[in-house]
Each structure stands twice: as C-alpha cells, then as structure tokens.
Motif scaffolding. Structure first.
Motif, PDB file in Angstrom:
ATOM      1  N   ALA A  36      60.374  45.919  67.467  1.00 54.96           N
ATOM      2  CA  ALA A  36      60.711  45.320  66.171  1.00 54.96           C
ATOM      3  C   ALA A  36      59.524  44.536  65.613  1.00 54.96           C
ATOM      4  O   ALA A  36      59.207  44.643  64.415  1.00 54.96           O
ATOM      5  CB  ALA A  36      61.929  44.412  66.316  1.00 54.96           C
ATOM      6  N   ALA A  37      58.846  43.790  66.469  1.00 55.09           N
ATOM      7  CA  ALA A  37      57.670  43.038  66.022  1.00 55.09           C
ATOM      8  C   ALA A  37      56.561  43.983  65.576  1.00 55.09           C
ATOM      9  O   ALA A  37      55.890  43.730  64.565  1.00 55.09           O
ATOM     10  CB  ALA A  37      57.174  42.131  67.147  1.00 55.09           C
ATOM     11  N   ALA A  38      56.368  45.079  66.299  1.00 51.19           N
ATOM     12  CA  ALA A  38      55.326  46.045  65.943  1.00 51.19           C
ATOM     13  C   ALA A  38      55.612  46.696  64.590  1.00 51.19           C
ATOM     14  O   ALA A  38      54.695  46.917  63.796  1.00 51.19           O
ATOM     15  CB  ALA A  38      55.194  47.108  67.023  1.00 51.19           C
ATOM     16  N   VAL A  39      56.865  46.988  64.319  1.00 52.21           N
ATOM     17  CA  VAL A  39      57.236  47.585  63.029  1.00 52.21           C
ATOM     18  C   VAL A  39      56.949  46.601  61.899  1.00 52.21           C
ATOM     19  O   VAL A  39      56.384  46.978  60.858  1.00 52.21           O
ATOM     20  CB  VAL A  39      58.720  48.017  63.040  1.00 52.21           C
ATOM     21  N   ILE A  40      57.304  45.351  62.105  1.00 52.75           N
ATOM     22  CA  ILE A  40      57.049  44.325  61.075  1.00 52.75           C
ATOM     23  C   ILE A  40      55.553  44.158  60.845  1.00 52.75           C
ATOM     24  O   ILE A  40      55.078  44.099  59.702  1.00 52.75           O
ATOM     25  CB  ILE A  40      57.713  42.995  61.480  1.00 52.75           C
ATOM     26  N   VAL A  41      54.783  44.088  61.940  1.00 59.10           N
ATOM     27  CA  VAL A  41      53.329  43.931  61.825  1.00 59.10           C
ATOM     28  C   VAL A  41      52.712  45.149  61.146  1.00 59.10           C
ATOM     29  O   VAL A  41      51.814  45.012  60.316  1.00 59.10           O
ATOM     30  CB  VAL A  41      52.702  43.684  63.217  1.00 59.10           C
ATOM     31  N   ARG A  42      53.200  46.351  61.479  1.00 57.78           N
ATOM     32  CA  ARG A  42      52.660  47.563  60.852  1.00 57.78           C
ATOM     33  C   ARG A  42      52.893  47.546  59.336  1.00 57.78           C
ATOM     34  O   ARG A  42      52.029  47.942  58.560  1.00 57.78           O
ATOM     35  CB  ARG A  42      53.276  48.816  61.462  1.00 57.78           C
ATOM     36  N   GLN A  43      54.073  47.092  58.918  1.00 57.68           N
ATOM     37  CA  GLN A  43      54.353  47.006  57.483  1.00 57.68           C
ATOM     38  C   GLN A  43      53.412  46.019  56.808  1.00 57.68           C
ATOM     39  O   GLN A  43      52.910  46.285  55.711  1.00 57.68           O
ATOM     40  CB  GLN A  43      55.806  46.593  57.259  1.00 57.68           C
ATOM     41  N   LYS A  44      53.158  44.886  57.458  1.00 61.59           N
ATOM     42  CA  LYS A  44      52.234  43.902  56.885  1.00 61.59           C
ATOM     43  C   LYS A  44      50.808  44.434  56.857  1.00 61.59           C
ATOM     44  O   LYS A  44      50.073  44.190  55.894  1.00 61.59           O
ATOM     45  CB  LYS A  44      52.308  42.593  57.662  1.00 61.59           C
ATOM     46  N   GLU A  45      50.411  45.161  57.897  1.00 61.13           N
ATOM     47  CA  GLU A  45      49.071  45.751  57.910  1.00 61.13           C
ATOM     48  C   GLU A  45      48.922  46.779  56.792  1.00 61.13           C
ATOM     49  O   GLU A  45      47.898  46.823  56.118  1.00 61.13           O
ATOM     50  CB  GLU A  45      48.801  46.421  59.260  1.00 61.13           C
ATOM     51  N   LYS A  46      49.949  47.582  56.601  1.00 61.40           N
ATOM     52  CA  LYS A  46      49.894  48.594  55.542  1.00 61.40           C
ATOM     53  C   LYS A  46      49.820  47.933  54.171  1.00 61.40           C
ATOM     54  O   LYS A  46      49.043  48.359  53.313  1.00 61.40           O
ATOM     55  CB  LYS A  46      51.117  49.500  55.627  1.00 61.40           C
ATOM     56  N   LYS A  47      50.608  46.885  53.986  1.00 60.35           N
ATOM     57  CA  LYS A  47      50.593  46.165  52.713  1.00 60.35           C
ATOM     58  C   LYS A  47      49.218  45.541  52.470  1.00 60.35           C
ATOM     59  O   LYS A  47      48.673  45.618  51.371  1.00 60.35           O
ATOM     60  CB  LYS A  47      51.671  45.085  52.737  1.00 60.35           C
ATOM     61  N   HIS A  48      48.637  44.965  53.506  1.00 61.79           N
ATOM     62  CA  HIS A  48      47.321  44.344  53.385  1.00 61.79           C
ATOM     63  C   HIS A  48      46.245  45.398  53.146  1.00 61.79           C
ATOM     64  O   HIS A  48      45.311  45.183  52.380  1.00 61.79           O
ATOM     65  CB  HIS A  48      47.004  43.537  54.654  1.00 61.79           C
ATOM     66  N   ARG A  49      46.382  46.552  53.796  1.00 63.43           N
ATOM     67  CA  ARG A  49      45.421  47.647  53.627  1.00 63.43           C
ATOM     68  C   ARG A  49      45.489  48.191  52.207  1.00 63.43           C
ATOM     69  O   ARG A  49      44.478  48.562  51.618  1.00 63.43           O
ATOM     70  CB  ARG A  49      45.717  48.739  54.646  1.00 63.43           C
ATOM     71  N   ASP A  50      46.699  48.267  51.648  1.00 60.82           N
ATOM     72  CA  ASP A  50      46.848  48.759  50.275  1.00 60.82           C
ATOM     73  C   ASP A  50      46.215  47.808  49.268  1.00 60.82           C
ATOM     74  O   ASP A  50      45.696  48.237  48.250  1.00 60.82           O
ATOM     75  CB  ASP A  50      48.331  48.947  49.939  1.00 60.82           C
ATOM     76  N   GLN A  51      46.256  46.521  49.567  1.00 59.62           N
ATOM     77  CA  GLN A  51      45.692  45.524  48.650  1.00 59.62           C
ATOM     78  C   GLN A  51      44.178  45.432  48.757  1.00 59.62           C
ATOM     79  O   GLN A  51      43.508  45.027  47.825  1.00 59.62           O
ATOM     80  CB  GLN A  51      46.304  44.146  48.912  1.00 59.62           C
ATOM     81  N   SER A  52      43.640  45.785  49.894  1.00 62.50           N
ATOM     82  CA  SER A  52      42.199  45.663  50.105  1.00 62.50           C
ATOM     83  C   SER A  52      41.602  47.034  50.399  1.00 62.50           C
ATOM     84  O   SER A  52      41.917  47.657  51.405  1.00 62.50           O
ATOM     85  CB  SER A  52      41.934  44.704  51.267  1.00 62.50           C
ATOM     86  N   GLN A  53      40.704  47.471  49.576  1.00 58.25           N
ATOM     87  CA  GLN A  53      40.069  48.770  49.773  1.00 58.25           C
ATOM     88  C   GLN A  53      39.096  48.747  50.931  1.00 58.25           C
ATOM     89  O   GLN A  53      38.815  49.770  51.538  1.00 58.25           O
ATOM     90  CB  GLN A  53      39.340  49.204  48.499  1.00 58.25           C
TER      91      GLN A  53
END
Length: 131
Positions: free
Chosen positions: A16-33
């Motif tokens: 569950a923690a890994a899924v949450i972290v992955r979503q945050k990483e994806k969101k951060h990756r989308d915001q930063s090229q």
C-alpha cells in the motif's frame, strides 16, 4: 501455527505504501520534465521489491502450515483455534515472536541488499567516469 500472519501483514502495508509513493512519484515526474529524462530508480520500486520478498516468504510459510495440517480451508482456518484457549494463546505468541522475527529478518535482508546495490552502483559510476 500462524507465524506467516506478521510477514503477510507487513507485505500488505508495504505494498500500500509503495502504491502511494508510486503515485506521488508519477505526479512529481509529470510536473518536472527533468525527472522524466532521468533513469534513476524510485523508492516505490524498492518498496515493491520488499513486498515481493515478504509475500513470497508468507506464501511459503502458508504452504508449510497447510502441509502440516495447521491451516485448513474452512473457518476458523487455524486448527489451533478449535483446540481451546491455551492453543489460541500459543498461536498468538508464535505470531508475535516467530512471525515478527521473520518479518524483521526479511526487512533487514532487503536493507542489506539495497545498501549493496547502492555501493555497487556507485562503483560502476566511478568506472564509467574514469574511462
């Protein structure tokens, strides 16, 4: 009797923690090229590795307990739960001692593996830079 409960519980929490972290990483990756171009491994993939290790160990323990007749496919699932209060107390003690120890040991092994991966990655970077 039920020592697999502790590693299985930790595996569910880590997943569950890994899924949450992955979503945050994806969101951060989308915001930063800049991060989109990096090939750096994220924390989520490391956590997923830990959850796979824990799930694998728990599945093997479940199989072993089924093999010895300590776990059955019908309620209450643990044969010790039908034998009286003393057996249930013994089962919970096993979960609290052996199960927690196995979960902690799996986590420590994962930590050592991650540290070794980091050290070897640093050495490979130094080799590439030197060449």
């Amino acid at each position: 009797m039920g020592c697999f409960v502790a590693p299985l519980t930790e595996a569910v929490v880590v997943t569950a923690a890994a899924v949450i972290v992955r979503q945050k990483e994806k969101k951060h990756r989308d915001q930063s090229q800049n991060l989109a171009n990096e090939k750096k491994e994220g924390i989520s993939s490391r956590l997923f590795r830990l959850s796979k290790l824990l799930f694998g160990g728990a599945v093997l323990l479940i199989f072993e307990h089924i093999w010895h007749g300590e776990v059955v496919p019908y309620f209450p699932f643990f044969t010790a739960a039908t034998e009286g209060d003393e057996a249930v107390i013994e089962m919970w003690q096993e979960i609290g001692t052996s199960g927690v120890l196995m979960a902690v040991l799996c986590t420590l092994v994962w930590g050592v593996i991650e540290v070794l991966r980091y050290i070897f990655a640093k050495k490979n970077v130094k080799k590439v830079v030197a060449e």
